[in-house]
Design a protein around this motif. Structure first.
Motif, PDB file in Angstrom:
ATOM      1  N   ASN A 104       0.827  -1.203   0.000  1.00  0.00           N
ATOM      2  CA  ASN A 104       0.000   0.000   0.000  1.00  0.00           C
ATOM      3  C   ASN A 104       0.864   1.257   0.000  1.00  0.00           C
ATOM      4  OD1 ASN A 104      -2.577   1.307   0.114  1.00  0.00           O
ATOM      5  ND2 ASN A 104      -2.180   1.782   2.249  1.00  0.00           N
ATOM      6  N   THR A 107       2.087   1.719  -3.456  1.00  0.00           N
ATOM      7  CA  THR A 107       0.985   2.160  -4.316  1.00  0.00           C
ATOM      8  C   THR A 107       0.696   3.642  -4.133  1.00  0.00           C
ATOM      9  OG1 THR A 107      -0.028  -0.045  -4.234  1.00  0.00           O
ATOM     10  CG2 THR A 107      -1.440   1.788  -4.900  1.00  0.00           C
ATOM     11  N   LEU A 108       0.640   4.078  -2.874  1.00  0.00           N
ATOM     12  CA  LEU A 108       0.373   5.491  -2.609  1.00  0.00           C
ATOM     13  C   LEU A 108       1.477   6.375  -3.180  1.00  0.00           C
ATOM     14  CD1 LEU A 108      -0.978   5.324   1.061  1.00  0.00           C
ATOM     15  CD2 LEU A 108      -2.285   5.685  -1.037  1.00  0.00           C
ATOM     16  N   LEU A 111       0.840   6.577  -6.901  1.00  0.00           N
ATOM     17  CA  LEU A 111      -0.313   7.416  -7.226  1.00  0.00           C
ATOM     18  C   LEU A 111      -0.042   8.892  -6.942  1.00  0.00           C
ATOM     19  CD1 LEU A 111      -3.273   5.156  -6.043  1.00  0.00           C
ATOM     20  CD2 LEU A 111      -2.446   5.559  -8.365  1.00  0.00           C
ATOM     21  N   GLU A 123      -8.121  10.345  -6.849  1.00  0.00           N
ATOM     22  CA  GLU A 123      -9.120  10.087  -5.811  1.00  0.00           C
ATOM     23  C   GLU A 123      -9.024   8.644  -5.326  1.00  0.00           C
ATOM     24  OE1 GLU A 123     -13.979  10.459  -5.154  1.00  0.00           O
ATOM     25  OE2 GLU A 123     -13.073  10.965  -7.075  1.00  0.00           O
ATOM     26  N   ASN A 124      -9.130   8.491  -4.005  1.00  0.00           N
ATOM     27  CA  ASN A 124      -9.085   7.165  -3.400  1.00  0.00           C
ATOM     28  C   ASN A 124     -10.511   6.729  -3.060  1.00  0.00           C
ATOM     29  OD1 ASN A 124      -8.643   4.822  -1.995  1.00  0.00           O
ATOM     30  ND2 ASN A 124      -7.288   5.704  -0.467  1.00  0.00           N
ATOM     31  N   ASN A 183      -9.989  -0.476  -8.964  1.00  0.00           N
ATOM     32  CA  ASN A 183      -9.242   0.769  -8.755  1.00  0.00           C
ATOM     33  C   ASN A 183      -7.801   0.430  -8.400  1.00  0.00           C
ATOM     34  OD1 ASN A 183      -8.831   1.077  -5.597  1.00  0.00           O
ATOM     35  ND2 ASN A 183     -10.915   0.303  -5.921  1.00  0.00           N
ATOM     36  N   ASN A 185      -5.847   1.941  -6.228  1.00  0.00           N
ATOM     37  CA  ASN A 185      -5.514   2.040  -4.811  1.00  0.00           C
ATOM     38  C   ASN A 185      -5.524   0.682  -4.127  1.00  0.00           C
ATOM     39  OD1 ASN A 185      -6.872   4.806  -5.565  1.00  0.00           O
ATOM     40  ND2 ASN A 185      -5.633   5.204  -3.745  1.00  0.00           N
ATOM     41  N   GLN A 186      -6.444  -0.182  -4.521  1.00  0.00           N
ATOM     42  CA  GLN A 186      -6.566  -1.485  -3.878  1.00  0.00           C
ATOM     43  C   GLN A 186      -5.977  -2.625  -4.705  1.00  0.00           C
ATOM     44  OE1 GLN A 186     -10.962  -0.761  -3.289  1.00  0.00           O
ATOM     45  NE2 GLN A 186     -10.543  -1.769  -1.343  1.00  0.00           N
ATOM     46  N   CYS A 296     -10.575   1.013 -13.425  1.00  0.00           N
ATOM     47  CA  CYS A 296      -9.382   1.600 -12.802  1.00  0.00           C
ATOM     48  C   CYS A 296      -9.050   2.939 -13.450  1.00  0.00           C
ATOM     49  CB  CYS A 296      -8.194   0.654 -12.925  1.00  0.00           C
ATOM     50  SG  CYS A 296      -8.286  -0.839 -11.908  1.00  0.00           S
ATOM     51  N   TRP A 299     -10.861   6.208 -12.309  1.00  0.00           N
ATOM     52  CA  TRP A 299     -10.388   6.890 -11.098  1.00  0.00           C
ATOM     53  C   TRP A 299      -9.172   7.770 -11.408  1.00  0.00           C
ATOM     54  CZ3 TRP A 299     -13.457   7.057  -7.074  1.00  0.00           C
ATOM     55  CH2 TRP A 299     -14.392   6.043  -6.906  1.00  0.00           C
TER      56      TRP A 299
END
Length: 301
Positions: A104, A107-108, A111, A123-124, A183, A185-186, A296, A299
């Motif tokens: 995570n 990933t962040l 992004l 946007e998450n 998405n 984010n996940q 995906c 977003w």
């Protein structure tokens, strides 16, 4: 060619099941939300309405559609039950937590870079659940999502992929689990924990421990974080220590257990390189992947 066509049909049916889930839930939620916006805009903005729109359609109607399509593919005989010991269960849980928060973080970071390039933050969609009533958020994250998602991906789907080899079954179901979220984010951390959660029923012959692991992972965001939030800087420090500890312990446990975290394999109907090729070339899987990637992309746009 006849053999490849037969297995392509199997994979395609599995893909159609996942596509049917995404399409049915997306269309139903969009239709109900549009009607609510036209008839009662104040109702559409209510967090309770949004929860009722998301949970029953995703984990009720969506599951039913998924089951009706996938049941056409017969499942192999069940694996004999041999549950994980309590010690092994706790170590696997820490491995899942470590993988979740490490991936995570990456990933962040990715992004954030994308947000800088496009001139606006990405946007998450997970952040939207913070507005739900607390008890309903716990119900969604710790009961409905673990039970339904494990049934779908670590039982109904994994069982039908198992004849093609344990490694392939776990990897393919984890990839589909990541894409299913729709998405970025996940996607990455869902794939990561999907590998571990897929190993659990493949080894134990049952999914209840995978459901428990999934619920405990989600409990961090739905129970622990709300408890730490009022503490301000102290809570942030405690959360940081928790995450760093989970990553460090998870890596240590994984290093110690990597020989035990094997994927039992049996003779498969196709060579591994052909299995993946037929999997991705089957129309159902190809359409599911394209739809998931399109979701995906929305977003990012």
């Amino acid at each position: 060619p006849e053999l490849l066509r037969e297995h392509c049909q199997v994979f395609s049916r599995l893909g159609w099941a996942m596509l049917a889930y995404l399409a049915a839930t997306f269309l139903l939620q969009t239709g109900v939300l549009t009607a609510a916006l036209l008839a009662a805009p104040h109702l559409a903005a209510s967090p309770l309405f949004q929860w009722l729109l998301a949970a029953p359609l995703s984990y009720g109607v969506g599951l039913l559609v998924f089951f009706l399509v996938i049941r056409a593919v017969p499942a192999p005989p069940a694996i004999p039950a041999r549950p994980l010991s309590l010690g092994m269960f706790l170590r696997v849980y820490v491995i899942c937590l470590g993988a979740t928060y490490l991936v995570n973080f990456l990933t962040l970071s990715l992004l954030q870079l994308v947000g800088l390039l496009r001139g606006a933050p990405v946007e998450n969609p997970v952040a939207q659940t913070a507005a739900y009533p607390a008890i309903l958020n716990v119900l969604l994250g710790c009961v409905l999502a673990p039970a339904v998602e494990e049934l779908m991906f670590r039982k109904l789907l994994l069982d039908r992929l198992r004849p093609y080899g344990g490694r392939f079954a776990v990897a393919a179901s984890a990839l589909c689990f990541g894409l299913f979220h729709g998405n970025l984010n996940q996607f990455f951390y869902a794939c990561a924990i999907g590998l571990v959660l897929g190993w659990v029923p493949l080894t134990t012959g049952r999914i209840w421990q995978a459901v428990a692991l999934h619920a405990l992972i989600n409990a961090v965001s739905t129970v622990l974080l709300p408890l730490l939030e009022p503490l301000g800087a102290v809570g942030d420090m405690a959360l940081g220590c928790f995450v760093l500890g989970a990553v460090a312990l998870g890596a240590a446990f994984f290093a110690g257990l990597r020989r035990e975290l094997n994927f039992p394999d049996a003779p498969t109907p196709l060579p591994p390189r052909w299995t993946w090729r037929v999997f991705f070339e089957s129309p159902g899987v190809a359409c599911f992947v394209l739809l998931a990637l399109a979701l995906c992309a929305t977003w990012l746009l």
